[in-house]
Scaffold this active site. Structure first.
Site, PDB file in Angstrom:
ATOM      1  CE  LYS A  73     -27.354  23.268   9.028  1.00 17.60           C
ATOM      2  NZ  LYS A  73     -25.910  23.177   8.821  1.00 17.60           N
ATOM      3  CE1 TYR A 236     -18.924  31.445   3.740  1.00 16.21           C
ATOM      4  CE2 TYR A 236     -18.887  29.150   4.448  1.00 16.21           C
ATOM      5  CZ  TYR A 236     -19.563  30.351   4.303  1.00 16.21           C
ATOM      6  OH  TYR A 236     -20.861  30.458   4.719  1.00 16.21           O
TER       7      TYR A 236
HETATM    8  P1  NAD Z   1     -20.127  24.780  16.792  1.00 16.38           P
HETATM    9  O1  NAD Z   1     -20.312  25.884  17.788  1.00 16.38           O
HETATM   10  O2  NAD Z   1     -21.138  23.707  16.691  1.00 16.38           O
HETATM   11  O3  NAD Z   1     -18.709  24.066  17.104  1.00 16.38           O
HETATM   12  C1  NAD Z   1     -17.546  24.808  17.290  1.00 16.38           C
HETATM   13  C2  NAD Z   1     -16.368  23.863  17.568  1.00 16.38           C
HETATM   14  O4  NAD Z   1     -15.177  24.657  17.662  1.00 16.38           O
HETATM   15  C3  NAD Z   1     -16.464  23.119  18.894  1.00 16.38           C
HETATM   16  O5  NAD Z   1     -15.886  21.844  18.739  1.00 16.38           O
HETATM   17  C4  NAD Z   1     -15.623  23.980  19.842  1.00 16.38           C
HETATM   18  O6  NAD Z   1     -15.082  23.251  20.929  1.00 16.38           O
HETATM   19  C5  NAD Z   1     -14.531  24.444  18.902  1.00 16.38           C
HETATM   20  N1  NAD Z   1     -13.944  25.727  19.315  1.00 16.38           N
HETATM   21  C6  NAD Z   1     -14.557  26.920  19.384  1.00 16.38           C
HETATM   22  N2  NAD Z   1     -13.691  27.866  19.806  1.00 16.38           N
HETATM   23  C7  NAD Z   1     -12.501  27.244  19.998  1.00 16.38           C
HETATM   24  C8  NAD Z   1     -11.217  27.678  20.429  1.00 16.38           C
HETATM   25  N3  NAD Z   1     -10.996  28.970  20.758  1.00 16.38           N
HETATM   26  N4  NAD Z   1     -10.225  26.782  20.475  1.00 16.38           N
HETATM   27  C9  NAD Z   1     -10.437  25.484  20.145  1.00 16.38           C
HETATM   28  N5  NAD Z   1     -11.639  25.011  19.743  1.00 16.38           N
HETATM   29  C10 NAD Z   1     -12.640  25.876  19.674  1.00 16.38           C
HETATM   30  O7  NAD Z   1     -19.907  25.506  15.403  1.00 16.38           O
HETATM   31  P2  NAD Z   1     -20.102  24.887  13.927  1.00 16.38           P
HETATM   32  O8  NAD Z   1     -21.483  25.126  13.493  1.00 16.38           O
HETATM   33  O9  NAD Z   1     -19.565  23.518  13.907  1.00 16.38           O
HETATM   34  O10 NAD Z   1     -19.181  25.873  13.081  1.00 16.38           O
HETATM   35  C11 NAD Z   1     -17.764  25.782  13.124  1.00 16.38           C
HETATM   36  C12 NAD Z   1     -17.180  26.511  11.936  1.00 16.38           C
HETATM   37  O11 NAD Z   1     -17.623  25.879  10.741  1.00 16.38           O
HETATM   38  C13 NAD Z   1     -17.604  27.978  11.809  1.00 16.38           C
HETATM   39  O12 NAD Z   1     -16.486  28.725  11.444  1.00 16.38           O
HETATM   40  C14 NAD Z   1     -18.612  27.967  10.671  1.00 16.38           C
HETATM   41  O13 NAD Z   1     -18.629  29.179   9.969  1.00 16.38           O
HETATM   42  C15 NAD Z   1     -18.071  26.856   9.809  1.00 16.38           C
HETATM   43  N6  NAD Z   1     -19.073  26.203   8.936  1.00 16.38           N
HETATM   44  C16 NAD Z   1     -18.793  26.122   7.607  1.00 16.38           C
HETATM   45  C17 NAD Z   1     -19.676  25.494   6.746  1.00 16.38           C
HETATM   46  C18 NAD Z   1     -19.363  25.412   5.270  1.00 16.38           C
HETATM   47  O14 NAD Z   1     -20.250  25.101   4.476  1.00 16.38           O
HETATM   48  N7  NAD Z   1     -18.136  25.651   4.873  1.00 16.38           N
HETATM   49  C19 NAD Z   1     -20.861  24.927   7.245  1.00 16.38           C
HETATM   50  C20 NAD Z   1     -21.118  25.008   8.620  1.00 16.38           C
HETATM   51  C21 NAD Z   1     -20.203  25.656   9.460  1.00 16.38           C
END
Ligand code: NAD
Length: 287
Positions: A73, A236
């Site tokens: 992306k 989810y």
């Molecule tokens: P990412 O790695 O880019 O970001 C993760 C975020 O979570 C960061 O801000 C980090 O600081 C925080 N974080 C991680 N562990 C933590 C902890 N123990 N305590 C506090 N904060 C914490 O990841 P992402 O791509 O943004 O994905 C995040 C979530 O979103 C995942 O669970 C992913 O499956 C979900 N997601 C869902 C969809 C959807 O369509 N529903 C789409 C994309 C991502």
């Protein structure tokens, strides 16, 4: 497969790795078939090293377009002829459209989330929301919410090595929209309670609540949840995180990340075909 492939059949694709778990082919092919659109959607295992060639093939094979997952992306941004405002501000492309060889990079993740709020009759335009996390999913949602007219977003992240960079990024998004966006330390519970009290929506956009953190919650004090607060999670799997469960038990309207997943696909589908995805037919596939 019921779909009859002909000499006219067009191709849309997902370029990602890992890819075999993806529900996107099921979502899009079901929608193509339901609407009688002569097209197929295939998943191709593409990593960062093969991405440029894969994107070139959108032009060379006159494909409808493609979807991308992380980290493609971010890398794809530099290969686009044009970027939507959301993709530019987010700095990431999840959907590519092909207009006679001109490739435009869009980001429908935030649109997907915003649309999913309609399912629980929640309106946040002109209001304030609080977001926990500032990674890829959070940024896409923050940008779209800001572009759509959410008035203020308070973002809470742990104070890690990325904190200062996140602050810069959020300031940039705020300067380029009419939304006030501020970053706060997630450990500051007093400040969080005050911001949530002023918010219409509280969102978990971290992975806290799914494996391997399935027993954890992004906030510890659930007394800040009130019945007229909407509480959402990007996760989810599981369908209901402990965070959403605790919010539901306090009377809040809740929504998991399935809607965001479904509607980001619907937005891509609509850009490729000019037709609305038949949500009621597609939804049962992912539920
Ligand atoms: P990412 O790695 O880019 O970001 C993760 C975020 O979570 C960061 O801000 C980090 O600081 C925080 N974080 C991680 N562990 C933590 C902890 N123990 N305590 C506090 N904060 C914490 O990841 P992402 O791509 O943004 O994905 C995040 C979530 O979103 C995942 O669970 C992913 O499956 C979900 N997601 C869902 C969809 C959807 O369509 N529903 C789409 C994309 C991502």
């Amino acid at each position: 497969m019921e779909n009859k492939i002909t000499g006219h059949t067009r191709l849309a694709a997902l370029f990602a790795t890992p890819i075999r778990h993806s529900v996107s082919p099921m979502i899009h092919n079901t929608a193509f078939q339901a609407l009688g659109i002569d097209a197929v959607y295939l998943a191709f295992e593409v990593g960062t090293e093969g991405l440029k060639q894969a994107i070139d093939s959108i032009k060379n094979l006159d494909m409808m377009g493609a979807n991308l997952s992380m980290p493609n992306k971010i890398l794809a941004v530099e290969y686009m002829d044009e970027l939507s405002e959301a993709a530019r501000l987010i700095g990431a492309v999840n959907t590519i459209t092909n207009d006679q060889g001109k490739l435009t990079g869009h980001n429908t993740d935030g649109t997907g989330f915003m649309r999913s709020l309609q399912d629980i009759q929640v309106e946040i335009i002109g209001k304030k929301m609080t977001v926990i996390g500032a990674g890829g999913a959070a940024t896409a949602i923050i940008v779209q919410a800001a572009l759509d007219g959410v008035k203020e977003i308070t973002v809470y992240n742990r104070k890690d090595d990325f904190y200062d960079k996140i602050k810069e990024k959020l300031a940039y998004i705020s300067e380029n929209t009419t939304c006030t966006i501020t970053l706060n330390d997630l450990s500051d519970e007093t400040s969080l309670a005050k911001d949530v009290a002023e918010s219409a929506l509280l969102l978990n956009a971290t992975g806290v609540g799914m494996k391997p953190l399935q027993d954890q919650t992004p906030i510890q004090d659930f007394s800040i949840i009130r019945p007229d607060l909407a509480v959402c999670d990007v996760i989810y799997t599981p369908r209901e995180t402990e965070f959403l469960k605790q919010a539901r038990l306090r009377g809040a309207k809740t929504k998991n990340g399935l809607g965001m997943l479904l509607y980001q696909g619907a937005a891509a589908f609509e850009k490729w075909t000019g037709q609305e995805m038949p949500i009621e037919i597609v939804k049962p596939i992912i539920e």
